[in-house]
Each structure stands twice: as C-alpha cells, then as structure tokens.
Motif scaffolding. Structure first.
Motif, PDB file in Angstrom:
ATOM      1  N   HIS A  16       0.818  -1.298  -0.024  1.00  0.00           N
ATOM      2  CA  HIS A  16       0.105   0.064  -0.023  1.00  0.00           C
ATOM      3  C   HIS A  16       0.939   1.270  -0.001  1.00  0.00           C
ATOM      4  O   HIS A  16       0.332   2.201  -0.089  1.00  0.00           O
ATOM      5  CB  HIS A  16      -0.800   0.006   1.239  1.00  0.00           C
ATOM      6  N   SER A  17       2.121   1.078   0.000  1.00  0.00           N
ATOM      7  CA  SER A  17       3.012   2.297  -0.023  1.00  0.00           C
ATOM      8  C   SER A  17       4.200   1.842  -0.683  1.00  0.00           C
ATOM      9  O   SER A  17       4.519   0.733  -0.766  1.00  0.00           O
ATOM     10  CB  SER A  17       3.341   2.800   1.541  1.00  0.00           C
ATOM     11  N   TYR A  19       7.921   2.043   0.413  1.00  0.00           N
ATOM     12  CA  TYR A  19       8.498   2.214   2.056  1.00  0.00           C
ATOM     13  C   TYR A  19      10.138   2.545   1.834  1.00  0.00           C
ATOM     14  O   TYR A  19      10.837   1.622   1.339  1.00  0.00           O
ATOM     15  CB  TYR A  19       8.171   1.238   2.762  1.00  0.00           C
ATOM     16  N   GLU A 337       4.568  12.583  -0.706  1.00  0.00           N
ATOM     17  CA  GLU A 337       3.355  12.081   0.322  1.00  0.00           C
ATOM     18  C   GLU A 337       2.099  11.616  -0.271  1.00  0.00           C
ATOM     19  O   GLU A 337       1.421  10.733   0.050  1.00  0.00           O
ATOM     20  CB  GLU A 337       3.069  13.299   1.528  1.00  0.00           C
ATOM     21  N   HIS A 339       1.759  10.453  -3.217  1.00  0.00           N
ATOM     22  CA  HIS A 339       1.792   9.227  -3.686  1.00  0.00           C
ATOM     23  C   HIS A 339       2.202   8.264  -3.012  1.00  0.00           C
ATOM     24  O   HIS A 339       2.842   7.124  -3.495  1.00  0.00           O
ATOM     25  CB  HIS A 339       2.810   9.440  -5.165  1.00  0.00           C
ATOM     26  N   ARG A 340       1.829   8.199  -1.572  1.00  0.00           N
ATOM     27  CA  ARG A 340       2.111   7.296  -0.711  1.00  0.00           C
ATOM     28  C   ARG A 340       3.706   6.869  -0.580  1.00  0.00           C
ATOM     29  O   ARG A 340       3.703   5.513  -0.510  1.00  0.00           O
ATOM     30  CB  ARG A 340       1.402   6.050  -0.580  1.00  0.00           C
ATOM     31  N   ILE A 342       6.795   6.843   1.450  1.00  0.00           N
ATOM     32  CA  ILE A 342       7.104   7.084   2.895  1.00  0.00           C
ATOM     33  C   ILE A 342       8.761   7.240   2.891  1.00  0.00           C
ATOM     34  O   ILE A 342       9.702   6.305   2.604  1.00  0.00           O
ATOM     35  CB  ILE A 342       6.792   5.854   3.758  1.00  0.00           C
ATOM     36  N   ASP A 362      10.305   1.311  -7.338  1.00  0.00           N
ATOM     37  CA  ASP A 362       9.914   2.291  -6.263  1.00  0.00           C
ATOM     38  C   ASP A 362      10.919   3.586  -6.653  1.00  0.00           C
ATOM     39  O   ASP A 362      10.385   4.825  -6.281  1.00  0.00           O
ATOM     40  CB  ASP A 362      10.634   1.813  -4.852  1.00  0.00           C
TER      41      ASP A 362
END
Length: 374
Positions: A16-17, A19, A337, A339-340, A342, A362
């Motif tokens: 979901h992100s 990372y 942020e 676009h998720r 982190i 990523d």
C-alpha cells in the motif's frame, strides 16, 4: 515472479506504500508475524517448560550472529538496543580513557561517555559529508584510548571504511568500537579483518527483526583485559547453580565470555525472532542482498542525473551506503506524500533508506512524483 518480487511480497507495507525509510525503522514480514504467533502459542501452552526448546534455539541465533560477523559465539551478547550496549561497554574502561568520535554521530555514541566523565573529542566531516581518516588521526593524543564510529552515519549516509580505521586503531593501539545499526544486514562485516574490538547493532532497521533486540560483539582481547562495571545474577556462575535454599549465592564468579553482559533472563521471543529473520536473510544470501541494494543505489543516481536532481550522498564507492539523500523542495516532498511514498524529509533534504524489499519501480515512483504536475 522473481526472487526479489517474492521477498517483497513478504512485507505487507509494500502493498500500500513505497517504503523508503528503513533508516528510521524497518517493517517486519508476514513470516515474522507467523513465527511470533507460533512462539506465543508455545508459551501459552507450555509455560516455563518451553525453555527446553527455546534455550538451544537462542544459542543457534547467537551462533548465526557470530557467523555473520566472522566471530565466535562466545564473543556475542544479546542486547535490547544500541544505547544499552554502548552504556554497558563504557563501564569497562577507566574514566581517564579518552574517546574520539564523530561530530555528526547519533547521540548513543557519545552520551554515556560524556555523562561518565570521559574526555571526548569530536571529528567533523568536510563540506560534502566525508570524514577523512587523517582528520581522525590528527585528534589522537596520549590520553586517547578509544575510537567510536557508526559504520554508516545516520544523517549523511557516509560509510566508513572499517578496514582503514581498524588499521589506524592498530597503529595507535586504540580500542575500536563500531555501531553497525545502519549497516548490519546489508554491508558484510568481518570484525577480525577490520580489527574491531566491539561491534553493536539494533536489528530493527535493515535486518527487519523488530524492536527490542540486537547483539553485541566483544573481542576475546577485551573480555580478557577488562571487567564490566555492571553485572546481574545472570552474568555470573555459581558453585551450586541449582538454587536450593541451603546454598550460598553470595559466592559467584563473573562469566568469562560475552554473556557476562546479559544481566538477566533473555528476551527469548525477541532473540528467537531475530534468529528466524537472520535465517531468512541467510537463505537469500548476504552477497545477493548487498548486490541488489547497491544496484538500486546505482539506479537512483542514474535517475537523479536524468531528472536534474542533486544527490547529496555522491561518495566514492567504498563510502556509499543504503542511506541516500536528495536535494528537493517542500513542494516536491508534498507530492511524494500524495503518492504514498514514505521517506524522511528535513531541511530541504530527502533521505531514502533502500533495503532488499525495494525495487527499481520504487525509484521510478519517486522521480515520477517529484516531476508530477500540481
């Protein structure tokens, strides 16, 4: 699905992100969660008798840590975090022992020493974040007895050449202490080859073994030469260890190996979860993890050049680390942020922590977000 996609699928945070903040703390895997559930079930069903199974598993974990560091199990102690380890070892040495550390170190490297009254000197980095061995050597005085460094500097991502610093310590007869929290699991370390006397790491970052567990290597030389200031009931051997009421437990002998620093009952679940995670990483292969992560760093630099984004961590190859910093604006960070993505942002600097569950997509997502229209 290739091997890295399968590994990534083990980490739900990646679903979901994006990372990229392992430098602040890593996630745990679904395998880890299942192992934790298994251990809790064992404890609930067996109570204290579970120790018959857990004790040898804990020793297997100790042996695996030793193997990864090219040490012996007798030189490995379990700790809850880096700060605890640093506080324990500073009690080994006389207060007049002078310490050299880095100005940009994480406070755990110097707070215990300053509080106890050791003379502490700080070495600064240059304008590019590089710390030169010759600048360290210039600070050495007759009272200097210890050099304390983080393998990877938490703020700048600069990675020390431990072999070079180890040779420097050998030349000047210094005790070499290394905090490997920002490197263990990604950068292979040979404590003997690098002349390291003490190495400490907390496993919640690149190892992804959760909070509350780490390990400490203490060389046989240090164990034989110095006695710890702080010990507990678990740190010693008794003439009659069966704890019968008629035995005198005021008579004891401090243990002669690294377990002298384990002052009480081990945090067994955390130790076993560390072992489970290290087994998993060992199955992937230390060289494979290192190669994968550093290929992503190379790709990040390539994409930054294509997109005219300044990399603030453009060090020589031997000083590169998985902590990479980009010069971006507040507006660009807000796009990340949305676009998720982190990652840590402070003082116009984006810090990315790249680990084995990350991939090129990523990296692409970061630059796509930076270039996204408002």
């Amino acid at each position: 699905m290739n091997v890295w996609d399968k590994i990534r699928a083990d980490y739900p945070v990646c679903r979901h992100s994006i990372y990229l903040t392992t430098n602040g703390g890593g996630p745990v895997s679904t395998r880890y969660v299942k192992k934790a559930q298994q251990l809790l079930t064992e404890l609930s069903e067996q109570g204290r008798t579970v120790m018959n199974e857990w004790d040898p598993q804990a020793e297997n974990t100790r042996a695996l840590v030793a193997q990864m560091l090219h040490a012996t199990p007798q030189e490995i102690a379990f700790i809850t975090n880096t700060s605890q380890g640093m506080s324990l070892i500073q009690g080994l040495f006389p207060k007049e022992y002078g310490v050299i550390t880095m100005k940009d170190e994480f406070p755990s490297s110097f707070v215990p020493w300053l509080q106890r009254g050791h003379p502490v000197q700080f070495v600064d980095s240059d304008a590019n974040g590089v710390i030169h061995p010759e600048d360290i050597e210039k600070q050495i005085t007759p009272e200097t007895k210890l050099l304390i460094v983080s393998h990877v500097m938490f703020r700048t991502g600069f990675r020390h050449d431990l072999k070079v610093l180890g040779d420097l310590c050998k030349k000047h007869d210094l005790i070499f202490v290394v905090d490997a929290t920002q490197s263990f699991g990604v950068n292979p370390i040979d404590v003997a080859d690098c002349n390291i006397d003490v190495l400490i790491f907390h496993a919640y970052k690149w190892v992804t073994a959760g909070y509350g567990i780490g390990a400490m290597y203490i060389s046989k030389r240090i164990l034989q030469q110095y006695q710890p200031e702080f010990i507990g009931w678990y740190s010693v051997d008794y003439p009659h260890p069966d704890f019968q009421s008629n035995n005198d437990y005021s008579q004891f002998t401090p243990k002669q190996d690294a377990t002298v620093f384990e002052t009480g009952t081990l945090p067994y679940m955390n130790v076993l979860l560390l072992g489970h995670t290290l087994d998993y990483l060992h199955g992937i292969g230390a060289d494979a993890i290192h190669e994968h992560v550093y290929s992503l760093i190379t790709y990040l630099h390539q994409k930054a050049a294509e997109n005219n984004v300044k990399i603030l961590t453009s060090y020589a190859p031997q000083h590169l680390s998985p902590i990479q910093c980009l010069d971006i604006t507040q507006e660009q960070y807000l796009r990340l942020e949305k676009h998720r993505i982190i990652a840590r942002y402070k003082n116009d600097k984006l810090t990315l922590g790249i680990n084995f569950y990350n991939n090129k997509e990523d990296i692409d997502a970061v630059f796509n977000a930076l270039n996204a229209a408002e």
